[in-house]
Design a protein around this motif. Structure first.
Motif, PDB file in Angstrom:
ATOM      1  N   GLU A   8      27.485 -10.005  18.100  1.00 27.96           N
ATOM      2  CA  GLU A   8      26.288  -9.272  18.510  1.00 27.96           C
ATOM      3  C   GLU A   8      25.404  -9.133  17.288  1.00 27.96           C
ATOM      4  OE1 GLU A   8      25.967  -5.459  21.086  1.00 27.96           O
ATOM      5  OE2 GLU A   8      25.988  -4.817  18.973  1.00 27.96           O
ATOM      6  N   LYS A   9      24.128  -9.433  17.471  1.00 27.38           N
ATOM      7  CA  LYS A   9      23.199  -9.463  16.346  1.00 27.38           C
ATOM      8  C   LYS A   9      22.043  -8.499  16.599  1.00 27.38           C
ATOM      9  CE  LYS A   9      20.391 -13.034  15.764  1.00 27.38           C
ATOM     10  NZ  LYS A   9      19.923 -14.398  15.534  1.00 27.38           N
ATOM     11  N   ASP A  10      21.694  -7.731  15.565  1.00 26.08           N
ATOM     12  CA  ASP A  10      20.516  -6.865  15.585  1.00 26.08           C
ATOM     13  C   ASP A  10      19.442  -7.565  14.751  1.00 26.08           C
ATOM     14  OD1 ASP A  10      18.529  -4.968  15.284  1.00 26.08           O
ATOM     15  OD2 ASP A  10      19.857  -3.378  14.587  1.00 26.08           O
ATOM     16  N   PRO A  11      18.391  -8.105  15.390  1.00 24.09           N
ATOM     17  CA  PRO A  11      17.386  -8.855  14.636  1.00 24.09           C
ATOM     18  C   PRO A  11      16.499  -7.987  13.737  1.00 24.09           C
ATOM     19  CG  PRO A  11      16.768  -8.731  16.943  1.00 24.09           C
ATOM     20  CD  PRO A  11      18.128  -8.111  16.814  1.00 24.09           C
ATOM     21  N   ASP A  12      16.515  -6.669  13.941  1.00 25.51           N
ATOM     22  CA  ASP A  12      15.674  -5.770  13.137  1.00 25.51           C
ATOM     23  C   ASP A  12      16.497  -4.554  12.703  1.00 25.51           C
ATOM     24  OD1 ASP A  12      13.531  -4.560  11.894  1.00 25.51           O
ATOM     25  OD2 ASP A  12      12.421  -4.153  13.734  1.00 25.51           O
ATOM     26  N   PRO A  13      17.460  -4.759  11.787  1.00 26.70           N
ATOM     27  CA  PRO A  13      18.415  -3.702  11.468  1.00 26.70           C
ATOM     28  C   PRO A  13      17.823  -2.479  10.762  1.00 26.70           C
ATOM     29  CG  PRO A  13      18.705  -5.549   9.988  1.00 26.70           C
ATOM     30  CD  PRO A  13      17.712  -5.976  11.028  1.00 26.70           C
ATOM     31  N   TYR A  14      16.621  -2.590  10.225  1.00 24.51           N
ATOM     32  CA  TYR A  14      16.029  -1.459   9.500  1.00 24.51           C
ATOM     33  C   TYR A  14      14.938  -0.750  10.298  1.00 24.51           C
ATOM     34  CZ  TYR A  14      18.506  -3.770   5.731  1.00 24.51           C
ATOM     35  OH  TYR A  14      19.494  -4.349   4.961  1.00 24.51           O
ATOM     36  N   ALA A  15      14.826  -1.046  11.575  1.00 25.41           N
ATOM     37  CA  ALA A  15      13.748  -0.494  12.402  1.00 25.41           C
ATOM     38  C   ALA A  15      13.758   1.031  12.435  1.00 25.41           C
ATOM     39  CB  ALA A  15      13.841  -1.041  13.824  1.00 25.41           C
ATOM     40  N   SER A  16      14.918   1.654  12.483  1.00 29.00           N
ATOM     41  CA  SER A  16      14.989   3.110  12.673  1.00 29.00           C
ATOM     42  C   SER A  16      14.388   3.894  11.510  1.00 29.00           C
ATOM     43  CB  SER A  16      16.428   3.554  12.900  1.00 29.00           C
ATOM     44  OG  SER A  16      17.212   3.323  11.753  1.00 29.00           O
ATOM     45  N   GLN A  17      14.304   3.287  10.343  1.00 24.15           N
ATOM     46  CA  GLN A  17      13.736   4.031   9.209  1.00 24.15           C
ATOM     47  C   GLN A  17      12.239   4.295   9.387  1.00 24.15           C
ATOM     48  OE1 GLN A  17      14.710   1.778   5.729  1.00 24.15           O
ATOM     49  NE2 GLN A  17      13.192   0.189   6.109  1.00 24.15           N
ATOM     50  N   TYR A  18      11.601   3.604  10.330  1.00 27.35           N
ATOM     51  CA  TYR A  18      10.164   3.792  10.570  1.00 27.35           C
ATOM     52  C   TYR A  18       9.876   4.617  11.827  1.00 27.35           C
ATOM     53  CZ  TYR A  18      10.082   0.100   7.128  1.00 27.35           C
ATOM     54  OH  TYR A  18      10.285  -0.640   5.996  1.00 27.35           O
TER      55      TYR A  18
ATOM     56  N   GLN B  38      10.401  10.000  15.064  1.00 28.59           N
ATOM     57  CA  GLN B  38      11.194  11.061  15.672  1.00 28.59           C
ATOM     58  C   GLN B  38      12.248  11.573  14.694  1.00 28.59           C
ATOM     59  OE1 GLN B  38      11.033   7.891  16.710  1.00 28.59           O
ATOM     60  NE2 GLN B  38      10.257   7.799  18.790  1.00 28.59           N
ATOM     61  N   PRO B  39      12.559  12.858  14.771  1.00 26.80           N
ATOM     62  CA  PRO B  39      13.649  13.397  13.941  1.00 26.80           C
ATOM     63  C   PRO B  39      14.966  12.700  14.301  1.00 26.80           C
ATOM     64  CG  PRO B  39      12.401  15.184  14.956  1.00 26.80           C
ATOM     65  CD  PRO B  39      11.912  13.913  15.575  1.00 26.80           C
ATOM     66  N   ARG B  40      15.712  12.343  13.267  1.00 31.57           N
ATOM     67  CA  ARG B  40      16.966  11.612  13.452  1.00 31.57           C
ATOM     68  C   ARG B  40      17.893  12.366  14.409  1.00 31.57           C
ATOM     69  NH1 ARG B  40      19.934   7.449  11.073  1.00 31.57           N
ATOM     70  NH2 ARG B  40      18.222   6.856   9.721  1.00 31.57           N
ATOM     71  N   TYR B  41      18.421  11.633  15.368  1.00 33.74           N
ATOM     72  CA  TYR B  41      19.382  12.099  16.379  1.00 33.74           C
ATOM     73  C   TYR B  41      18.791  13.073  17.394  1.00 33.74           C
ATOM     74  CZ  TYR B  41      22.404   9.863  13.007  1.00 33.74           C
ATOM     75  OH  TYR B  41      22.953   8.959  12.132  1.00 33.74           O
TER      76      TYR B  41
ATOM     77  N   TRP C 289      14.605  10.280  19.393  1.00 32.16           N
ATOM     78  CA  TRP C 289      15.183   9.270  18.507  1.00 32.16           C
ATOM     79  C   TRP C 289      16.259   8.476  19.261  1.00 32.16           C
ATOM     80  CZ3 TRP C 289      19.832   7.737  16.504  1.00 32.16           C
ATOM     81  CH2 TRP C 289      19.800   6.928  15.380  1.00 32.16           C
ATOM     82  N   SER C 290      17.105   9.184  20.007  1.00 35.74           N
ATOM     83  CA  SER C 290      18.154   8.522  20.793  1.00 35.74           C
ATOM     84  C   SER C 290      17.554   7.575  21.823  1.00 35.74           C
ATOM     85  CB  SER C 290      19.045   9.552  21.482  1.00 35.74           C
ATOM     86  OG  SER C 290      19.753  10.302  20.521  1.00 35.74           O
TER      87      SER C 290
ATOM     88  N   ALA D 252      14.641   6.033  21.487  1.00 36.05           N
ATOM     89  CA  ALA D 252      14.155   4.883  20.709  1.00 36.05           C
ATOM     90  C   ALA D 252      15.323   3.968  20.327  1.00 36.05           C
ATOM     91  CB  ALA D 252      13.401   5.364  19.468  1.00 36.05           C
ATOM     92  N   ALA D 253      16.462   4.552  19.987  1.00 39.92           N
ATOM     93  CA  ALA D 253      17.639   3.755  19.626  1.00 39.92           C
ATOM     94  C   ALA D 253      18.127   2.951  20.837  1.00 39.92           C
ATOM     95  CB  ALA D 253      18.749   4.654  19.094  1.00 39.92           C
ATOM     96  N   ALA D 254      18.142   3.568  22.000  1.00 38.91           N
ATOM     97  CA  ALA D 254      18.554   2.860  23.216  1.00 38.91           C
ATOM     98  C   ALA D 254      17.600   1.698  23.512  1.00 38.91           C
ATOM     99  CB  ALA D 254      18.623   3.822  24.396  1.00 38.91           C
ATOM    100  N   GLU D 255      16.307   1.923  23.322  1.00 41.86           N
ATOM    101  CA  GLU D 255      15.325   0.845  23.510  1.00 41.86           C
ATOM    102  C   GLU D 255      15.565  -0.265  22.484  1.00 41.86           C
ATOM    103  OE1 GLU D 255      12.273  -1.803  24.003  1.00 41.86           O
ATOM    104  OE2 GLU D 255      13.081  -0.383  25.457  1.00 41.86           O
ATOM    105  N   HIS D 256      15.827   0.120  21.254  1.00 39.52           N
ATOM    106  CA  HIS D 256      16.073  -0.861  20.192  1.00 39.52           C
ATOM    107  C   HIS D 256      17.276  -1.741  20.537  1.00 39.52           C
ATOM    108  CE1 HIS D 256      16.187  -2.544  16.154  1.00 39.52           C
ATOM    109  NE2 HIS D 256      17.489  -2.293  16.147  1.00 39.52           N
ATOM    110  N   GLU D 257      18.321  -1.149  21.088  1.00 42.55           N
ATOM    111  CA  GLU D 257      19.534  -1.895  21.436  1.00 42.55           C
ATOM    112  C   GLU D 257      19.277  -2.973  22.483  1.00 42.55           C
ATOM    113  OE1 GLU D 257      22.954   0.491  22.372  1.00 42.55           O
ATOM    114  OE2 GLU D 257      22.645   1.738  20.608  1.00 42.55           O
ATOM    115  N   THR D 258      18.218  -2.831  23.277  1.00 44.53           N
ATOM    116  CA  THR D 258      17.915  -3.861  24.279  1.00 44.53           C
ATOM    117  C   THR D 258      17.488  -5.174  23.618  1.00 44.53           C
ATOM    118  OG1 THR D 258      15.582  -3.232  24.564  1.00 44.53           O
ATOM    119  CG2 THR D 258      17.212  -2.107  25.970  1.00 44.53           C
ATOM    120  N   HIS D 259      17.185  -5.148  22.325  1.00 44.82           N
ATOM    121  CA  HIS D 259      16.780  -6.353  21.600  1.00 44.82           C
ATOM    122  C   HIS D 259      17.956  -7.043  20.892  1.00 44.82           C
ATOM    123  CE1 HIS D 259      12.605  -5.438  22.431  1.00 44.82           C
ATOM    124  NE2 HIS D 259      12.857  -4.192  22.062  1.00 44.82           N
TER     125      HIS D 259
END
Length: 179
Positions: A89-99, A102-105, A109-110, A112-119
């Protein structure tokens, strides 16, 4: 044997000695559990990978080595047409969350993380394992364009006898032939 030992004790000792000696001459196993290690030559993250179902460690962009997971079973002696199945399984944009603003967690933020995982992308390759004399570790190298190479080796990446010479920080093409 001393006279004071009963015949039952002598018999038990004799059986124990025979079993112990025969254990020393047992045939070597046909397969060995072999640790799994990986190197990532890309800017993506390898979130997880397996070799014949045995799990390897997650690997950040342009990183690898130093972490081994257990195990994949390999024959003690290499044979022609020996293949392994690599899934990852590959994450093509592993540093996306730093930008993400939303406050972490937080809930946002969660989301956004779920949306990110769709990629994330999932890949599978059946790869021929090159000849080896002795099994050390099974090492998977992840290259641009979802290419992989696998070796079974006793040597560390960078050692003169290590079969794969490509640098970790490889230049990646803008487009891939297999895309």
């Amino acid at each position: 044997m001393p006279k004071w030992l009963s015949s039952r004790v002598r018999h038990a000792l004799l059986i124990a000695i025979v079993v112990w000696i025969s254990g020393c001459s047992a045939a070597p196993p046909e397969n060995l559990p072999t640790p799994i290690e990986g190197y990532n030559h890309t800017s993506a993250a390898i979130n997880r990978f397996t070799v014949n179902g045995g799990g390897g460690p997650n690997i950040g962009p342009h990183q690898g080595g130093g972490k081994q997971n257990c195990c994949v079973s390999l024959p003690t002696k290499w044979r022609p047409d020996l293949k392994v199945v690599i899934e990852w399984e590959k994450d093509p944009d592993p540093y996306a969350s730093q930008y993400w603003p939303q406050p972490r967690y937080s809930d946002a933020w969660s989301k956004a993380a779920a949306e990110h995982e769709t990629h994330y992308t999932h890949h599978r390759a059946v790869v021929e394992l090159p000849p080896y004399d002795r099994v050390g570790a099974v090492v998977v190298h992840f290259f641009p364009c979802d290419q992989v190479k696998v070796i079974a080796t006793l040597h560390a990446y960078g050692h003169p006898q290590y079969a794969i010479k490509e640098p970790l920080n490889m230049e990646e093409p803008k487009t891939c032939q297999n895309s």
